[in-house]
Design a protein around this motif. Sequence first.
Motif, PDB file in Angstrom:
ATOM      1  N   PRO A  73      72.966  52.478  28.560  1.00 11.22           N
ATOM      2  CA  PRO A  73      74.145  53.140  27.985  1.00 11.22           C
ATOM      3  C   PRO A  73      73.791  54.091  26.835  1.00 11.22           C
ATOM      4  N   PRO A  74      74.518  55.201  26.741  1.00 13.38           N
ATOM      5  CA  PRO A  74      74.255  56.179  25.668  1.00 13.38           C
ATOM      6  C   PRO A  74      74.323  55.571  24.265  1.00 13.38           C
ATOM      7  N   ARG A  75      75.203  54.583  24.064  1.00  9.88           N
ATOM      8  CA  ARG A  75      75.294  53.955  22.734  1.00  9.88           C
ATOM      9  C   ARG A  75      73.995  53.273  22.350  1.00  9.88           C
ATOM     10  N   LEU A  76      73.377  52.619  23.300  1.00  9.23           N
ATOM     11  CA  LEU A  76      72.112  51.952  23.023  1.00  9.23           C
ATOM     12  C   LEU A  76      71.018  52.984  22.780  1.00  9.23           C
ATOM     13  N   ILE A  77      71.007  54.048  23.549  1.00  9.17           N
ATOM     14  CA  ILE A  77      70.024  55.117  23.352  1.00  9.17           C
ATOM     15  C   ILE A  77      70.183  55.723  21.956  1.00  9.17           C
ATOM     16  N   MET A  78      71.430  55.909  21.520  1.00 12.08           N
ATOM     17  CA  MET A  78      71.667  56.470  20.190  1.00 12.08           C
ATOM     18  C   MET A  78      71.190  55.516  19.101  1.00 12.08           C
ATOM     19  N   ALA A  79      71.407  54.226  19.282  1.00  9.21           N
ATOM     20  CA  ALA A  79      70.926  53.249  18.301  1.00  9.21           C
ATOM     21  C   ALA A  79      69.403  53.269  18.237  1.00  9.21           C
ATOM     22  N   MET A  80      68.764  53.374  19.386  1.00 12.07           N
ATOM     23  CA  MET A  80      67.306  53.429  19.432  1.00 12.07           C
ATOM     24  C   MET A  80      66.797  54.732  18.805  1.00 12.07           C
ATOM     25  N   THR A  81      67.494  55.826  19.058  1.00 10.92           N
ATOM     26  CA  THR A  81      67.133  57.106  18.459  1.00 10.92           C
ATOM     27  C   THR A  81      67.270  57.033  16.948  1.00 10.92           C
ATOM     28  N   PHE A  82      68.339  56.411  16.492  1.00 10.68           N
ATOM     29  CA  PHE A  82      68.566  56.248  15.062  1.00 10.68           C
ATOM     30  C   PHE A  82      67.400  55.489  14.422  1.00 10.68           C
ATOM     31  N   ASN A  83      66.923  54.423  15.059  1.00  9.84           N
ATOM     32  CA  ASN A  83      65.755  53.684  14.552  1.00  9.84           C
ATOM     33  C   ASN A  83      64.550  54.601  14.388  1.00  9.84           C
ATOM     34  N   LEU A  84      64.311  55.448  15.394  1.00 14.26           N
ATOM     35  CA  LEU A  84      63.155  56.345  15.336  1.00 14.26           C
ATOM     36  C   LEU A  84      63.315  57.401  14.250  1.00 14.26           C
ATOM     37  N   ILE A  85      64.534  57.898  14.064  1.00 16.79           N
ATOM     38  CA  ILE A  85      64.770  58.895  13.021  1.00 16.79           C
ATOM     39  C   ILE A  85      64.561  58.280  11.633  1.00 16.79           C
ATOM     40  N   VAL A  86      65.073  57.077  11.434  1.00 17.13           N
ATOM     41  CA  VAL A  86      64.867  56.391  10.153  1.00 17.13           C
ATOM     42  C   VAL A  86      63.373  56.182   9.910  1.00 17.13           C
ATOM     43  N   LYS A 105      59.521  48.458  11.609  1.00 19.82           N
ATOM     44  CA  LYS A 105      58.940  48.574  12.943  1.00 19.82           C
ATOM     45  C   LYS A 105      60.009  49.031  13.936  1.00 19.82           C
ATOM     46  N   ALA A 106      60.206  50.334  14.007  1.00 21.72           N
ATOM     47  CA  ALA A 106      61.274  50.910  14.839  1.00 21.72           C
ATOM     48  C   ALA A 106      61.070  50.606  16.315  1.00 21.72           C
ATOM     49  N   ASN A 107      59.855  50.695  16.797  1.00 22.93           N
ATOM     50  CA  ASN A 107      59.599  50.462  18.222  1.00 22.93           C
ATOM     51  C   ASN A 107      59.858  49.006  18.601  1.00 22.93           C
ATOM     52  N   ARG A 108      59.456  48.087  17.728  1.00 16.59           N
ATOM     53  CA  ARG A 108      59.721  46.664  17.982  1.00 16.59           C
ATOM     54  C   ARG A 108      61.230  46.406  17.978  1.00 16.59           C
ATOM     55  N   ASN A 109      61.944  47.028  17.034  1.00 18.88           N
ATOM     56  CA  ASN A 109      63.403  46.879  16.979  1.00 18.88           C
ATOM     57  C   ASN A 109      64.036  47.422  18.255  1.00 18.88           C
ATOM     58  N   GLN A 127      76.286  47.803  16.611  1.00 23.09           N
ATOM     59  CA  GLN A 127      76.140  48.692  15.461  1.00 23.09           C
ATOM     60  C   GLN A 127      76.583  50.118  15.761  1.00 23.09           C
ATOM     61  N   VAL A 128      76.650  50.515  17.019  1.00 27.33           N
ATOM     62  CA  VAL A 128      77.065  51.877  17.320  1.00 27.33           C
ATOM     63  C   VAL A 128      78.390  51.960  18.059  1.00 27.33           C
ATOM     64  N   GLN A 129      78.989  50.836  18.410  1.00 29.38           N
ATOM     65  CA  GLN A 129      80.243  50.892  19.153  1.00 29.38           C
ATOM     66  C   GLN A 129      81.394  51.391  18.301  1.00 29.38           C
ATOM     67  N   LYS A 130      81.317  51.212  16.992  1.00 30.62           N
ATOM     68  CA  LYS A 130      82.417  51.605  16.131  1.00 30.62           C
ATOM     69  C   LYS A 130      82.572  53.115  16.034  1.00 30.62           C
ATOM     70  N   GLY A 131      81.489  53.834  15.994  1.00 32.98           N
ATOM     71  CA  GLY A 131      81.582  55.280  15.814  1.00 32.98           C
ATOM     72  C   GLY A 131      80.447  56.006  16.503  1.00 32.98           C
ATOM     73  N   SER A 132      80.372  55.891  17.802  1.00 33.79           N
ATOM     74  CA  SER A 132      79.247  56.489  18.511  1.00 33.79           C
ATOM     75  C   SER A 132      79.256  58.006  18.415  1.00 33.79           C
ATOM     76  N   SER A 133      80.435  58.644  18.376  1.00 30.49           N
ATOM     77  CA  SER A 133      80.446  60.107  18.281  1.00 30.49           C
ATOM     78  C   SER A 133      79.900  60.549  16.930  1.00 30.49           C
ATOM     79  N   GLY A 134      80.233  59.829  15.868  1.00 33.38           N
ATOM     80  CA  GLY A 134      79.682  60.150  14.556  1.00 33.38           C
ATOM     81  C   GLY A 134      78.177  59.975  14.526  1.00 33.38           C
ATOM     82  N   LEU A 135      77.685  58.939  15.193  1.00 31.08           N
ATOM     83  CA  LEU A 135      76.248  58.696  15.246  1.00 31.08           C
ATOM     84  C   LEU A 135      75.543  59.791  16.047  1.00 31.08           C
TER      85      LEU A 135
END
Length: 168
Positions: A73-86, A105-109, A127-135
């Motif tokens: 799902p795109p929400r999970l991809i966005m959460a994973m992308t957010f980890n990598l950006i951080v 450890k972004a990759n482990r997360n 963590q991303v279901q509340k505001g996925s468009s904002g993320l």
Amino acid sequence: MMKTNTTPQYTQDPSFKTLKKISTVMDEAITVPGTKFKIGLDPFIGIIPGVGDTISIIISGISLYTVARNGVPPRLIMAMTFNLIVDYLIGLIPGVGDFIDIFYKANRNNTQMLVNYYEKNPDAINQVQKGSSGLIIFAGLMFFLILGVVGLCFYFIRLVIFQSMGWE
């Protein structure tokens, strides 16, 4: 008596295997002697200012790309992308960022979030279901900010080298 296979099916998926391998290499390749603490190549690659962190996010992005192609799902991809950006932004802080990178450890997360998703754990994407468009907007802006910072760094490095050599 017949032995049953208790290995989850998703562990045989090529995209999961890619994510797991990259996660292991980047975040948990070496066990610190006398402890259970593991460290990967990510903080060592990140020692090279700007370039090292860019190389790390490219390597991590490969695993994210393979997982994204697999229908996650795109929400999970966005959460994973957010980890990598951080992880990337932390790594850009000279000295301190490399030290913090040992513990973040972004990759482990990302691997754990994917496992949670496959095991139908709803907390994996809460963590991303509340505001996925904002993320999505935030991740896009961060991506362009990162590109801009890297581009400016290379521009100024080139400028300094050219000026020191007397080239115009």
